[in-house]
Design a protein around this motif. Structure first.
Motif, PDB file in Angstrom:
ATOM      1  N   ALA A   1       0.835  -1.202   0.000  1.00 29.78           N
ATOM      2  CA  ALA A   1       0.000   0.000   0.000  1.00 29.78           C
ATOM      3  C   ALA A   1       0.869   1.251   0.000  1.00 29.78           C
ATOM      4  O   ALA A   1       2.072   1.200   0.282  1.00 29.78           O
ATOM      5  N   ALA A   2       0.257   2.372  -0.310  1.00 26.35           N
ATOM      6  CA  ALA A   2       0.956   3.644  -0.219  1.00 26.35           C
ATOM      7  C   ALA A   2       1.356   3.906   1.227  1.00 26.35           C
ATOM      8  O   ALA A   2       0.612   3.553   2.150  1.00 26.35           O
TER       9      ALA A   2
ATOM     10  N   GLN B   1       1.215   6.417   3.090  1.00 25.73           N
ATOM     11  CA  GLN B   1       0.273   7.242   3.867  1.00 25.73           C
ATOM     12  C   GLN B   1      -1.088   6.576   4.053  1.00 25.73           C
ATOM     13  O   GLN B   1      -1.938   7.116   4.752  1.00 25.73           O
ATOM     14  N   ARG B   2      -1.292   5.403   3.412  1.00 30.88           N
ATOM     15  CA  ARG B   2      -2.619   4.788   3.450  1.00 30.88           C
ATOM     16  C   ARG B   2      -2.510   3.299   3.795  1.00 30.88           C
ATOM     17  O   ARG B   2      -2.422   2.455   2.892  1.00 30.88           O
TER      18      ARG B   2
ATOM     19  N   VAL C   1      -4.028   0.453   4.050  1.00 31.40           N
ATOM     20  CA  VAL C   1      -5.336  -0.103   3.715  1.00 31.40           C
ATOM     21  C   VAL C   1      -5.364  -1.632   3.693  1.00 31.40           C
ATOM     22  O   VAL C   1      -6.415  -2.226   3.446  1.00 31.40           O
TER      23      VAL C   1
ATOM     24  N   ASP D   1      -5.930  -4.624   5.360  1.00 32.92           N
ATOM     25  CA  ASP D   1      -6.513  -5.056   6.634  1.00 32.92           C
ATOM     26  C   ASP D   1      -6.996  -6.498   6.521  1.00 32.92           C
ATOM     27  O   ASP D   1      -6.854  -7.161   5.484  1.00 32.92           O
TER      28      ASP D   1
ATOM     29  N   HIS E   1       0.640  -2.001   5.543  1.00 36.36           N
ATOM     30  CA  HIS E   1       1.324  -1.486   4.358  1.00 36.36           C
ATOM     31  C   HIS E   1       1.861  -2.551   3.420  1.00 36.36           C
ATOM     32  O   HIS E   1       1.889  -2.332   2.207  1.00 36.36           O
TER      33      HIS E   1
ATOM     34  N   PRO F   1      -5.933   1.205  -3.483  1.00 38.06           N
ATOM     35  CA  PRO F   1      -4.584   1.678  -3.815  1.00 38.06           C
ATOM     36  C   PRO F   1      -3.489   0.758  -3.259  1.00 38.06           C
ATOM     37  O   PRO F   1      -2.777   1.095  -2.307  1.00 38.06           O
TER      38      PRO F   1
ATOM     39  N   HIS G   1       1.625   2.996  -6.293  1.00 38.53           N
ATOM     40  CA  HIS G   1       1.164   3.579  -5.028  1.00 38.53           C
ATOM     41  C   HIS G   1       2.279   3.667  -3.985  1.00 38.53           C
ATOM     42  O   HIS G   1       2.359   4.653  -3.254  1.00 38.53           O
TER      43      HIS G   1
END
Length: 297
Positions: A9-10, A12-13, A15, A17, A41, A69, A278
């Protein structure tokens, strides 16, 4: 386990999970193992399957990740840790195109940047496009190069972690650029590369002449340096990872065992083994199975 799917993942994100991983495992063979590389991440999913089926599993996972992303690569687990890194500089190891930043000092940035963009997309031949842009810099004071380095050039996030981690673990790291030695020498030293290769801007009386020394380092020269490094280091192409963003990186990306298109032009992303859209450059460590805790300080 014979194959590994790496999800990134990026920064900052975060995501990645439990719900996303459950959906990803549902399209993989039963018994897939989860290895967290960096919570939220980066994750490895290891599973047994015929290596020839890797593209099919990657397509299935991309369908799961549609709209999320997250970058993805499915590859063989064996041999994923590389012993040679060869990397582009402009818009890869740094966030800018150096020639465009030099042009800014002359008020010619939009004009030169437009040529740069077309060359990186493969719409223009690299060598004549480079000479055309360099000619437009004629008369620029050499001192502007240092000013640009100090005020306009930024390292790409993850660049130092990538190079210094691989170097710590015995890999050879080479920076090869279609840009200029006045920049690569500084950037390579700051990041930690073993060597740097680029083009040389000619000067006279403290000013740029608008000419570039022969021979021009472009697409084929980058591939040639990779071939030379493999021979010098006693390695095979499978031992190498190459990363870049533009058309002049295509030849080395195609040759390397793991060719990575980093936030790249469409023509590059279409042929690379992996595309990072990303993540930052630390993604190249995750692709090799490094956990965040293993990165060099």
């Amino acid at each position: 386990m014979t194959l590994v799917a790496t999800l990134i993942a990026a920064p900052q994100r975060p995501v990645i999970d439990a719900r996303l991983l459950e959906a990803a495992r549902a399209v993989l063979p039963e018994g897939a193992q989860t290895v967290t590389l960096d919570a939220g991440h980066a994750v490895d999913l290891l599973f047994n399957a015929d290596p020839a089926s890797a593209p099919a599993f990657e397509m299935a996972l991309r369908n799961v990740l549609d709209g999320v992303p997250v970058d993805l690569l499915v590859q063989k687990q064996e041999g994923r840790r590389k012993r040679l890194l060869i990397a582009d500089m402009d818009s890869t190891m740094i966030g800018q195109e150096c020639i465009d930043e030099l042009a800014d000092a002359l008020g010619k940035k939009p004009e030169i940047a437009a040529i740069t963009e077309r060359a990186m997309r493969g719409e223009l031949e690299f060598e004549p496009a480079l000479r055309e842009r360099a000619a437009m810099l004629a008369g620029l004071d050499v001192s502007v190069i240092r000013t640009v380095l100090d005020t306009q050039i930024t390292l790409t996030p993850g660049a130092k972690s990538l190079v210094q981690t691989m170097r710590r673990d015995g890999a050879y790291c080479a920076l090869v650029s279609g840009g200029f030695t006045a920049f690569t020498e500084v950037i390579a030293a700051e990041i930690g590369f073993h060597e740097n290769r680029a083009n040389t801007l000619l000067t006279a009386d403290g000013k740029l002449t608008g000419e570039v020394a022969d021979p021009i380092l472009g697409r084929e020269a980058k591939r040639q340096r990779l071939e030379e490094l493999l021979a010098e280091q006693g390695l095979t192409a499978d031992d190498a990872i190459a990363v870049g963003d533009g058309a002049n990186d295509l030849a080395m990306i195609e040759l390397a065992g793991l060719g990575v298109a980093y936030h790249a032009k469409p023509s590059v992303a279409a042929v690379a083994d992996a595309r990072i859209d990303h993540g930052d450059l630390s993604a190249l460590l995750y692709l090799q199975g490094y956990a965040k805790a293993d990165f060099a300080a």
